[in-house]
Design a protein around this motif. Structure first.
Motif, PDB file in Angstrom:
ATOM      1  N   ALA A  17      -6.329  40.130  55.906  1.00 38.01           N
ATOM      2  CA  ALA A  17      -5.255  39.236  55.587  1.00 38.01           C
ATOM      3  C   ALA A  17      -5.013  38.348  56.569  1.00 38.01           C
ATOM      4  CB  ALA A  17      -4.243  40.346  55.093  1.00 38.01           C
ATOM      5  N   ASN A  28      -9.077  37.251  47.379  1.00 35.61           N
ATOM      6  CA  ASN A  28      -7.881  36.888  47.230  1.00 35.61           C
ATOM      7  C   ASN A  28      -6.877  37.318  48.327  1.00 35.61           C
ATOM      8  OD1 ASN A  28      -5.184  36.118  45.971  1.00 35.61           O
ATOM      9  ND2 ASN A  28      -6.555  35.851  44.143  1.00 35.61           N
ATOM     10  N   LEU A  29      -5.965  36.466  48.372  1.00 34.50           N
ATOM     11  CA  LEU A  29      -4.814  36.970  49.648  1.00 34.50           C
ATOM     12  C   LEU A  29      -4.146  38.073  49.056  1.00 34.50           C
ATOM     13  CD1 LEU A  29      -3.915  36.085  52.352  1.00 34.50           C
ATOM     14  CD2 LEU A  29      -2.297  34.614  51.341  1.00 34.50           C
ATOM     15  N   ARG A  30      -3.698  38.236  48.043  1.00 35.96           N
ATOM     16  CA  ARG A  30      -3.136  39.256  47.314  1.00 35.96           C
ATOM     17  C   ARG A  30      -3.847  40.713  47.373  1.00 35.96           C
ATOM     18  NH1 ARG A  30      -4.465  40.656  42.258  1.00 35.96           N
ATOM     19  NH2 ARG A  30      -5.556  38.987  41.228  1.00 35.96           N
ATOM     20  N   LEU A  31      -5.200  40.458  47.564  1.00 35.51           N
ATOM     21  CA  LEU A  31      -6.137  41.743  47.605  1.00 35.51           C
ATOM     22  C   LEU A  31      -6.339  42.209  49.034  1.00 35.51           C
ATOM     23  CD1 LEU A  31      -8.443  41.382  44.685  1.00 35.51           C
ATOM     24  CD2 LEU A  31      -6.781  42.997  44.927  1.00 35.51           C
ATOM     25  N   SER A  32      -6.118  41.021  50.030  1.00 33.99           N
ATOM     26  CA  SER A  32      -6.588  41.206  51.308  1.00 33.99           C
ATOM     27  C   SER A  32      -5.778  42.397  51.954  1.00 33.99           C
ATOM     28  CB  SER A  32      -6.585  39.788  52.032  1.00 33.99           C
ATOM     29  OG  SER A  32      -5.192  39.437  52.352  1.00 33.99           O
ATOM     30  N   GLU A  34      -4.196  44.140  55.635  1.00 41.00           N
ATOM     31  CA  GLU A  34      -3.655  43.969  57.065  1.00 41.00           C
ATOM     32  C   GLU A  34      -4.572  44.755  57.931  1.00 41.00           C
ATOM     33  OE1 GLU A  34      -1.485  42.189  58.777  1.00 41.00           O
ATOM     34  OE2 GLU A  34      -1.087  40.649  56.894  1.00 41.00           O
ATOM     35  N   ARG A  84     -13.757  43.168  45.814  1.00 42.84           N
ATOM     36  CA  ARG A  84     -12.559  43.522  44.949  1.00 42.84           C
ATOM     37  C   ARG A  84     -12.368  44.893  44.789  1.00 42.84           C
ATOM     38  NH1 ARG A  84     -13.683  39.904  40.703  1.00 42.84           N
ATOM     39  NH2 ARG A  84     -13.227  38.407  42.134  1.00 42.84           N
ATOM     40  N   LYS A  91      -6.471  49.838  49.403  1.00 45.73           N
ATOM     41  CA  LYS A  91      -4.990  49.835  49.232  1.00 45.73           C
ATOM     42  C   LYS A  91      -4.482  51.274  48.538  1.00 45.73           C
ATOM     43  CE  LYS A  91      -4.079  44.926  48.973  1.00 45.73           C
ATOM     44  NZ  LYS A  91      -2.851  44.313  49.231  1.00 45.73           N
TER      45      LYS A  91
END
Length: 97
Positions: A17, A28-32, A34, A84, A91
């Motif tokens: 992220a 995608n940033l929402r799937l990335s 930290e 993906r 997550k």
């Protein structure tokens, strides 16, 4: 003629992220994720039914100071689709599912 590889090389930068697309993030940033770890990528790949192993001494070409990648085999789908699924699985693992 080159032989086609039957495995994927997954670098943590693909899911990170904190990276921009230019720096190697491929989801995608929402799937990335930290601070993604190699062990999390390995666990997610195995949970998805792939065989996987960590290669510690390899360096990501765009950021050569970052060591380590995960080899995932065999190829079953497109790499973007696999990334993906890995992101979603990592997550879920972090949430404890």
């Amino acid at each position: 003629m080159r032989k086609k590889r039957d495995y994927y090389v997954i670098w943590p930068a693909y899911l990170d992220a904190s990276k921009k697309r230019k720096e190697g993030r491929r989801v995608n940033l929402r799937l990335s994720i930290e601070k993604v770890k190699l062990s999390e990528i390995l666990l997610a790949a195995e949970k998805l039914g792939y065989k996987a192993e960590i290669i510690q001494e390899k360096s990501y070409p765009k950021s050569w100071w970052e060591k380590g990648c995960v080899i995932i085999y065999p190829k079953k789908e497109k790499k973007t689709e696999l990334l993906r699924k890995l992101a979603i699985t990592i997550k879920d693992l972090r949430k404890g599912r």
